[in-house]
Design a protein around this motif. Structure first.
Motif, mmCIF file in Angstrom:
data_model
loop_
_atom_site.group_PDB
_atom_site.id
_atom_site.type_symbol
_atom_site.label_atom_id
_atom_site.label_comp_id
_atom_site.label_asym_id
_atom_site.label_seq_id
_atom_site.Cartn_x
_atom_site.Cartn_y
_atom_site.Cartn_z
ATOM 1 N N MET A 112 0.841 -1.184 0.000
ATOM 2 C CA MET A 112 0.000 0.000 0.000
ATOM 3 C C MET A 112 0.882 1.242 0.000
ATOM 4 O O MET A 112 1.883 1.319 0.672
ATOM 5 N N SER A 113 0.493 2.224 -0.724
ATOM 6 C CA SER A 113 1.242 3.461 -0.864
ATOM 7 C C SER A 113 0.827 4.466 0.206
ATOM 8 O O SER A 113 -0.299 4.445 0.704
ATOM 9 N N ILE A 114 1.730 5.374 0.542
ATOM 10 C CA ILE A 114 1.354 6.435 1.470
ATOM 11 C C ILE A 114 0.332 7.375 0.833
ATOM 12 O O ILE A 114 -0.341 8.127 1.528
ATOM 13 N N LEU A 115 0.189 7.318 -0.488
ATOM 14 C CA LEU A 115 -0.820 8.120 -1.161
ATOM 15 C C LEU A 115 -2.234 7.639 -0.845
ATOM 16 O O LEU A 115 -3.199 8.346 -1.055
ATOM 17 N N GLU A 116 -2.366 6.418 -0.332
ATOM 18 C CA GLU A 116 -3.664 5.846 -0.018
ATOM 19 C C GLU A 116 -4.017 5.978 1.454
ATOM 20 O O GLU A 116 -5.034 5.467 1.890
ATOM 21 N N ASP A 117 -3.196 6.650 2.254
ATOM 22 C CA ASP A 117 -3.455 6.809 3.679
ATOM 23 C C ASP A 117 -4.752 7.585 3.862
ATOM 24 O O ASP A 117 -4.904 8.688 3.360
ATOM 25 N N GLY A 118 -5.697 7.011 4.590
ATOM 26 C CA GLY A 118 -7.013 7.612 4.722
ATOM 27 C C GLY A 118 -7.127 8.733 5.729
ATOM 28 O O GLY A 118 -8.188 9.336 5.864
ATOM 29 N N ASP A 119 -6.074 9.051 6.450
ATOM 30 C CA ASP A 119 -6.170 10.069 7.494
ATOM 31 C C ASP A 119 -6.474 11.457 6.955
ATOM 32 O O ASP A 119 -7.049 12.281 7.650
ATOM 33 N N PHE A 120 -6.077 11.757 5.748
ATOM 34 C CA PHE A 120 -6.221 13.107 5.212
ATOM 35 C C PHE A 120 -7.333 13.239 4.182
ATOM 36 O O PHE A 120 -7.472 14.279 3.563
ATOM 37 N N TYR A 121 -8.117 12.198 4.007
ATOM 38 C CA TYR A 121 -9.217 12.247 3.057
ATOM 39 C C TYR A 121 -10.452 12.850 3.716
ATOM 40 O O TYR A 121 -10.732 12.588 4.878
ATOM 41 N N GLU A 122 -11.174 13.679 2.962
ATOM 42 C CA GLU A 122 -12.385 14.312 3.461
ATOM 43 C C GLU A 122 -13.574 13.848 2.632
ATOM 44 O O GLU A 122 -13.441 13.614 1.431
ATOM 45 N N PRO A 123 -14.755 13.752 3.245
ATOM 46 C CA PRO A 123 -15.932 13.350 2.474
ATOM 47 C C PRO A 123 -16.362 14.454 1.506
ATOM 48 O O PRO A 123 -16.208 15.650 1.791
ATOM 49 N N VAL A 162 -7.112 18.297 -6.088
ATOM 50 C CA VAL A 162 -7.946 17.226 -5.533
ATOM 51 C C VAL A 162 -7.423 15.879 -6.013
ATOM 52 O O VAL A 162 -7.154 15.699 -7.196
ATOM 53 N N ARG A 163 -7.302 14.958 -5.069
ATOM 54 C CA ARG A 163 -6.877 13.604 -5.435
ATOM 55 C C ARG A 163 -7.790 12.603 -4.742
ATOM 56 O O ARG A 163 -7.996 12.661 -3.533
ATOM 57 N N PHE A 164 -8.349 11.706 -5.527
ATOM 58 C CA PHE A 164 -9.205 10.647 -5.008
ATOM 59 C C PHE A 164 -8.369 9.401 -4.766
ATOM 60 O O PHE A 164 -7.317 9.226 -5.378
ATOM 61 N N PRO A 165 -8.844 8.492 -3.914
ATOM 62 C CA PRO A 165 -8.140 7.203 -3.784
ATOM 63 C C PRO A 165 -8.153 6.474 -5.129
ATOM 64 O O PRO A 165 -9.052 6.673 -5.949
ATOM 65 N N ARG A 166 -7.183 5.637 -5.342
ATOM 66 C CA ARG A 166 -7.124 4.922 -6.621
ATOM 67 C C ARG A 166 -8.336 4.042 -6.843
ATOM 68 O O ARG A 166 -8.743 3.804 -7.971
ATOM 69 N N SER A 167 -8.968 3.583 -5.761
ATOM 70 C CA SER A 167 -10.170 2.763 -5.911
ATOM 71 C C SER A 167 -11.293 3.559 -6.577
ATOM 72 O O SER A 167 -12.063 3.006 -7.368
ATOM 73 N N PHE A 168 -11.387 4.855 -6.312
ATOM 74 C CA PHE A 168 -12.393 5.697 -6.969
ATOM 75 C C PHE A 168 -12.075 5.815 -8.452
ATOM 76 O O PHE A 168 -12.954 5.685 -9.300
ATOM 77 N N ASP A 169 -10.796 6.074 -8.765
ATOM 78 C CA ASP A 169 -10.389 6.190 -10.172
ATOM 79 C C ASP A 169 -10.655 4.896 -10.933
ATOM 80 O O ASP A 169 -11.067 4.923 -12.093
ATOM 81 N N GLU A 199 -12.962 2.644 -10.257
ATOM 82 C CA GLU A 199 -14.398 2.385 -10.392
ATOM 83 C C GLU A 199 -15.086 3.338 -11.373
ATOM 84 O O GLU A 199 -15.919 2.924 -12.173
ATOM 85 N N TYR A 200 -14.722 4.626 -11.327
ATOM 86 C CA TYR A 200 -15.429 5.630 -12.125
ATOM 87 C C TYR A 200 -14.620 6.182 -13.295
ATOM 88 O O TYR A 200 -15.151 6.897 -14.131
ATOM 89 N N GLY A 201 -13.345 5.896 -13.354
ATOM 90 C CA GLY A 201 -12.502 6.436 -14.419
ATOM 91 C C GLY A 201 -12.201 7.905 -14.179
ATOM 92 O O GLY A 201 -12.462 8.447 -13.110
ATOM 93 N N GLU A 202 -11.659 8.549 -15.190
ATOM 94 C CA GLU A 202 -11.344 9.966 -15.061
ATOM 95 C C GLU A 202 -12.613 10.800 -15.121
ATOM 96 O O GLU A 202 -13.529 10.502 -15.867
ATOM 97 N N LEU A 203 -12.626 11.867 -14.345
ATOM 98 C CA LEU A 203 -13.766 12.782 -14.364
ATOM 99 C C LEU A 203 -13.736 13.592 -15.652
ATOM 100 O O LEU A 203 -12.683 14.021 -16.100
#
Length: 128
Positions: A1-12, A71-78, A80-84
């Motif tokens: 797992m990458s430090i880019l995926e750390d959930g501590d700094f993600y906001e809803p 803005v950066r989403f978790p890779r799981s969002f990318d 599932e939904y692809g690029e915005l």
């Protein structure tokens, strides 16, 4: 797992994905969805260049402000939904009336694909 995926700094937030509609005269049009997709993202304040800061000052002598965030989403969002798309928007925070603030996507996505552990898509949102 990458430090880019750390959930501590993600906001809803809510993502209003780009959708394709057919206009009454038969033209294909893209627009922002009216149905939000719940998500989490990292929001980082982005500094403005001198040119945009000067432009903001001269437009109305400081009565309006402009905020810009990366803005950066978790890779799981990318995955599932692809690029915005260009018509997508992000609902994050509250406006002056206490409603969800809608932030349109500004510019194109910045893709970082150098390695598997650090690959990500970064968007810019701007609100005046």
């Amino acid at each position: 797992m990458s430090i880019l995926e750390d959930g501590d700094f993600y906001e809803p937030c809510n993502v209003y994905l780009q959708v394709v509609k057919i206009s009454p005269d038969g033209n294909v049009q893209t627009c922002r969805s009216t149905t939000p997709t719940p998500a989490v993202a990292r929001f980082d304040k982005q500094g403005q260049s001198g040119t945009s800061a000067r432009r903001a000052e001269t437009d109305s002598e400081g009565f309006t402000t402009e905020d810009v965030y990366r803005v950066r989403f978790p890779r799981s969002f990318d995955e599932e939904y692809g690029e915005l798309g260009a018509q997508a928007a992000i609902g994050w925070g509250l406006d002056a009336k206490g409603r969800e603030a809608i932030w349109p996507i500004f510019g194109n996505v910045a893709r970082h694909n150098r390695s598997e552990r650090t690959r990500r898509a970064v968007y810019v949102i701007r609100r005046s």
